[in-house]
Design an enzyme around this catalytic site. Structure first.
Site, PDB file in Angstrom:
ATOM      1  N   CYS A 248     -22.251   1.686 -11.497  1.00  0.00           N
ATOM      2  CA  CYS A 248     -21.194   1.964 -10.520  1.00  0.00           C
ATOM      3  C   CYS A 248     -20.485   0.678 -10.071  1.00  0.00           C
ATOM      4  O   CYS A 248     -19.743   0.100 -10.853  1.00  0.00           O
ATOM      5  CB  CYS A 248     -21.742   2.801  -9.375  1.00  0.00           C
ATOM      6  SG  CYS A 248     -20.512   4.011  -8.832  1.00  0.00           S
ATOM      7  N   HIS A 333     -24.077   7.512 -12.212  1.00  0.00           N
ATOM      8  CA  HIS A 333     -25.417   7.162 -11.721  1.00  0.00           C
ATOM      9  C   HIS A 333     -26.516   7.707 -12.624  1.00  0.00           C
ATOM     10  O   HIS A 333     -26.936   8.853 -12.451  1.00  0.00           O
ATOM     11  CB  HIS A 333     -25.603   7.692 -10.296  1.00  0.00           C
ATOM     12  CG  HIS A 333     -24.820   6.928  -9.292  1.00  0.00           C
ATOM     13  ND1 HIS A 333     -25.271   5.756  -8.738  1.00  0.00           N
ATOM     14  CD2 HIS A 333     -23.588   7.127  -8.776  1.00  0.00           C
ATOM     15  CE1 HIS A 333     -24.365   5.277  -7.909  1.00  0.00           C
ATOM     16  NE2 HIS A 333     -23.328   6.086  -7.921  1.00  0.00           N
ATOM     17  N   GLU A 335     -29.554   7.098 -12.545  1.00  0.00           N
ATOM     18  CA  GLU A 335     -30.798   7.362 -11.801  1.00  0.00           C
ATOM     19  C   GLU A 335     -30.774   8.751 -11.155  1.00  0.00           C
ATOM     20  O   GLU A 335     -31.774   9.179 -10.578  1.00  0.00           O
ATOM     21  CB  GLU A 335     -31.023   6.279 -10.736  1.00  0.00           C
ATOM     22  CG  GLU A 335     -30.173   6.367  -9.473  1.00  0.00           C
ATOM     23  CD  GLU A 335     -28.743   5.895  -9.659  1.00  0.00           C
ATOM     24  OE1 GLU A 335     -28.368   5.528 -10.791  1.00  0.00           O
ATOM     25  OE2 GLU A 335     -27.979   5.911  -8.675  1.00  0.00           O
TER      26      GLU A 335
HETATM   27  N1  LIG Z   1     -21.286   4.066  -5.944  1.00  0.00           N
HETATM   28  C1  LIG Z   1     -20.640   2.943  -6.191  1.00  0.00           C
HETATM   29  O1  LIG Z   1     -21.204   1.915  -6.571  1.00  0.00           O
HETATM   30  C2  LIG Z   1     -19.161   2.964  -5.929  1.00  0.00           C
HETATM   31  C3  LIG Z   1     -18.435   1.727  -6.377  1.00  0.00           C
HETATM   32  C4  LIG Z   1     -17.163   1.477  -5.577  1.00  0.00           C
HETATM   33  N2  LIG Z   1     -17.463   1.251  -4.191  1.00  0.00           N
HETATM   34  C5  LIG Z   1     -16.233   2.652  -5.738  1.00  0.00           C
HETATM   35  O2  LIG Z   1     -16.032   3.409  -4.806  1.00  0.00           O
HETATM   36  O3  LIG Z   1     -15.685   2.847  -6.798  1.00  0.00           O
END
Ligand SMILES: NC(=O)CC[C@H](N)C(=O)O
Length: 365
Positions: A248, A333, A335
């Site tokens: 992410c 994600h 995980e």
């Molecule tokens: N869950 C995250 O790591 C999000 C990454 C970043 N803050 C976004 O909104 O794209």
């Protein structure tokens, strides 16, 4: 007591207050997961945002001690249709509303979350204010205030650990850079017996390399990835020296450090079951997602990265790998937490990558 959600475009939603009685301002976003509210509200990536949960009944299986993704709840507020005051689950220890109250997060219930979500999908994410419980708002003044208010830029420093700490194992030595880590990431590394040291987001590359890690993992985290240029620089310095896996925000940092660019999505990808195609295998996996920014596909051309994953809903970049170094990352994600776990095998891929790089005589010493 009554409470209002007021948006920068002048929309007003009237509902009932729960949680903290205080007012709060933030970017209003929505997540569509039908379960997983506890994981979602405790994900530090949502720091300072007002989260709308689209599933119409939230809290029906309560809150338990195990499913938190972080101990702090850093959300600016929650918006629900209805929350359950009588949860039913053997693990439940308190209600959703009790947790919001205890952690001082303002909530509003009784909202037509479907109408709100349609609005956010049409206009894109909007700035919004949850008024103080029981207060009669001056809508015109609040809309003016919202239009003058800008999103924060310091969320990562608010949620990252202040000091390094170990999470020991007997396997590969991993330095995990904490940008606002979901615990699920640490859990998956520990499940594979990794010997993990979690470090603050602003730890310099020289300090990380001095720990002689087999690999570096870059966590998820809140906000705009361009807000942390120091971390982008660190990742740039690490890429030629150590196997790396980013999730992410971690993915966005690897891409930015490699010369790609990012942009803000209209309303983000948040929830479970977002289909992603793995271009290396041709398989489609259902993924858990929570991001408001993405990497610009065309900008990959000027980098040493190749596209490995693509979102099937809107064809945006969901994963890349380095053409030369053992470095890869995904926007979703793997995980899970809350699931699906179709992509959890990417953690095994990271372990293999670290072992292979180690056997190859540490080209990255
Ligand atoms: N869950 C995250 O790591 C999000 C990454 C970043 N803050 C976004 O909104 O794209």
């Amino acid at each position: 007591m009554k409470r209002y959600l007021i948006l920068e475009d002048g929309s007003v939603f009237e509902g009932n207050a729960f949680g903290s009685p205080s007012e709060s301002t933030g970017e209003v976003i929505f997540t569509t997961g039908m379960t997983g509210y506890q994981e979602f509200i405790s994900d530090p990536s949502n720091c300072a945002q007002i989260l709308t949960l689209t599933y119409p009944l939230i809290g029906n299986y309560g809150i338990n001690p195990e499913d938190f993704e972080a101990m702090e709840i850093t959300l600016a507020g929650v918006v629900v249709r209805e929350w359950s005051q009588q949860p039913s689950n053997f693990r439940s220890q308190r209600t959703f509303g009790e947790l919001m109250e205890e952690r001082n997060v303002p909530g509003i219930a009784g909202i037509d979350t479907r109408q709100l979500t349609k609005l956010l999908r049409t206009h894109g994410s909007l700035r919004g204010k949850l008024t103080a419980a029981g207060e009669q708002p001056n809508v015109e003044r609040i809309v003016e205030e919202l239009n003058a208010w800008s999103l924060p830029h310091d969320e990562v420093s608010r949620v990252s650990t202040l000091r390094p700490y170990p999470s020991p194992g007997r396997g590969s030595r991993v330095v995990l850079m904490d940008f606002g880590m979901k615990h699920g990431i640490l859990r998956e590394l520990n499940r594979r017996d990794c010997d993990v040291t979690v470090v603050p987001y602003n730890t310099p590359a020289s300090e990380i390399l001095a720990m002689q890690p087999d690999g570096v993992m870059l966590s998820n985290g809140p906000g705009d990835p361009t807000d942390i240029p120091e971390a982008i620089q660190t990742v740039k310095e690490l890429i030629p020296h150590v196997p790396m896996f980013g999730v992410c925000l971690g993915h966005q940092l690897i891409a930015l450090a490699s010369g790609a660019s990012s942009f803000k999505l209209k309303f983000g990808h948040r929830g479970a079951n977002h289909p992603v195609k793995d271009l290396t295998t041709g398989r489609t996996e259902l993924t858990s997602q929570n991001h408001g920014y993405a990497i610009d596909l065309a900008s990959l051309e000027q980098t040493d990265l190749e596209l490995t994953h693509i979102a099937l809903n809107d064809q945006t970049v969901e994963g890349v790998r380095h053409k030369q170094y053992p470095v890869f990352c995904v926007q979703f994600h793997p995980e899970g937490s809350a699931g699906p776990e179709d992509s959890v095998h990417l953690f095994d891929q990271f372990i293999t990558l670290m072992q292979t790089a180690g056997k190859a005589g540490k080209q990255h010493a």
